[in-house]
Motif scaffolding. Structure first.
Motif, mmCIF file in Angstrom:
data_model
loop_
_atom_site.group_PDB
_atom_site.id
_atom_site.type_symbol
_atom_site.label_atom_id
_atom_site.label_comp_id
_atom_site.label_asym_id
_atom_site.label_seq_id
_atom_site.Cartn_x
_atom_site.Cartn_y
_atom_site.Cartn_z
ATOM 1 N N HIS A 165 0.825 -1.216 0.000
ATOM 2 C CA HIS A 165 0.000 0.000 0.000
ATOM 3 C C HIS A 165 0.854 1.258 0.000
ATOM 4 O O HIS A 165 0.647 2.161 0.790
ATOM 5 N N CYS A 211 -1.449 5.887 -3.022
ATOM 6 C CA CYS A 211 -2.798 6.261 -2.636
ATOM 7 C C CYS A 211 -3.824 5.584 -3.549
ATOM 8 O O CYS A 211 -3.741 5.710 -4.779
ATOM 9 N N HIS A 227 -5.031 6.243 4.987
ATOM 10 C CA HIS A 227 -5.216 4.816 4.696
ATOM 11 C C HIS A 227 -4.819 4.017 5.926
ATOM 12 O O HIS A 227 -3.755 4.245 6.498
#
Ligand code: ZN
Length: 286
Positions: free
Chosen positions: A114, A117, A142
């Protein structure tokens, strides 16, 4: 422990995550790369001082016995630090060490996948001692993901257990049924849907039993007992190749003769089976 990662032993001390409030000279540090952690001869997690730590991004894990513990993430744990996958190491070490390890691996695996974005595609920055990533371009926060999966021991009116064999498994290898929870679905409905899809059995009452974090990469196994309302099995031949009902005596005898192989003790599946059975279950998968 009854099964791997069954208890959280450390205080996560989330109040120390902001503004690097957790940092200090006495922090014990785990070196982690994906699901691999540095070890002492492969026998346990190797803890080093914060001054000895390699370059990397940081996760503050929390406090245990008044000592702060953190993990530093590297691309690959160097060979001299004797890396071992936590999947292998975790079930063999003390529950308090496993608790820190499973927290670190879950977060580290999330960071690996991750970096950008999901809203605007820009690289994100780590924040909150590793527990958030923030996008500098659009401001989205996130958070680490946990994917819930249900795992269930279904019994019928005669208290027989329903077990299934996946197509890739050898003859005689069986386990409880399991599957991922879908968006917009309650846990008990996920249990009922998966059992219906895989073996065509209707399930009535569903009771939560226990859970097991399994961050390889991000699962949380939610264990249930369920009562079948029908008994005729129709396997889907996709996720399940064979399914049948087993009495306690059959489980005792068939595991003793290795005609039936059940999951190992580290799994919540075995724990569900053991809890239902109440006596001695013999062999297991290699
Ligand atoms: Zn963004």
């Amino acid at each position: 422990m009854d099964y791997a990662f069954d208890r959280t032993q450390h205080d996560r001390s989330a109040h120390l995550r902001k503004a690097d409030a957790w940092r200090g000279p006495d922090v014990r540090v785990m070196v982690i790369g994906g699901e691999h952690v540095a070890t002492d001869g492969g026998a346990g997690i190797r803890w080093i001082g914060i001054d000895e730590a390699p370059e990397g991004e940081w996760i503050f894990l929390g406090t245990k016995d008044d000592v702060r513990h953190a993990a530093v993430m590297v691309d690959r744990v160097p060979a001299e630090l004797e890396p071992v996958s936590l999947r292998v190491l975790g079930p063999t070490i003390a529950a308090d060490e496993a608790s820190l390890g499973v927290h670190a691996v879950g977060i580290a695996r999330w960071h690996q996948n991750h970096r950008f974005c999901a809203s605007c595609g820009q690289p994100t920055d780590i924040a909150e001692a590793g527990h958030v990533r923030i996008c500098p371009a659009c401001g989205t926060h996130h958070f680490p993901r946990t994917d819930p999966a249900v795992i269930m021991l279904i019994t019928d009116g005669d208290d027989r257990a329903l077990l299934g064999r996946q197509p890739s498994w050898p003859e005689g290898r069986f386990s409880t049924l399991a599957g991922f929870v879908e968006p917009g679905e309650s846990l008990d409905d996920a249990v009922r849907r998966e059992v219906m899809e895989e073996v065509g059995i209707e399930v009535g009452e569903v009771t939560y039993a226990a859970s097991q974090p399994w961050p390889f990469p991000s699962s949380l196994m939610l264990g249930f007992f369920g009562q079948a309302e029908t008994s005729d099995i129709t396997v889907d031949q996709d996720e399940i190749a064979e399914a049948r009902w087993f009495t306690r005596d059959e489980v005792t005898e068939m595991t003793a003769s290795s005609d039936l192989l059940l999951p190992p003790n580290v799994s919540i599946s075995r724990w569900l089976l053991q809890t239902w059975h109440g006596g001695t279950i013999h062999g297991r998968w290699a």
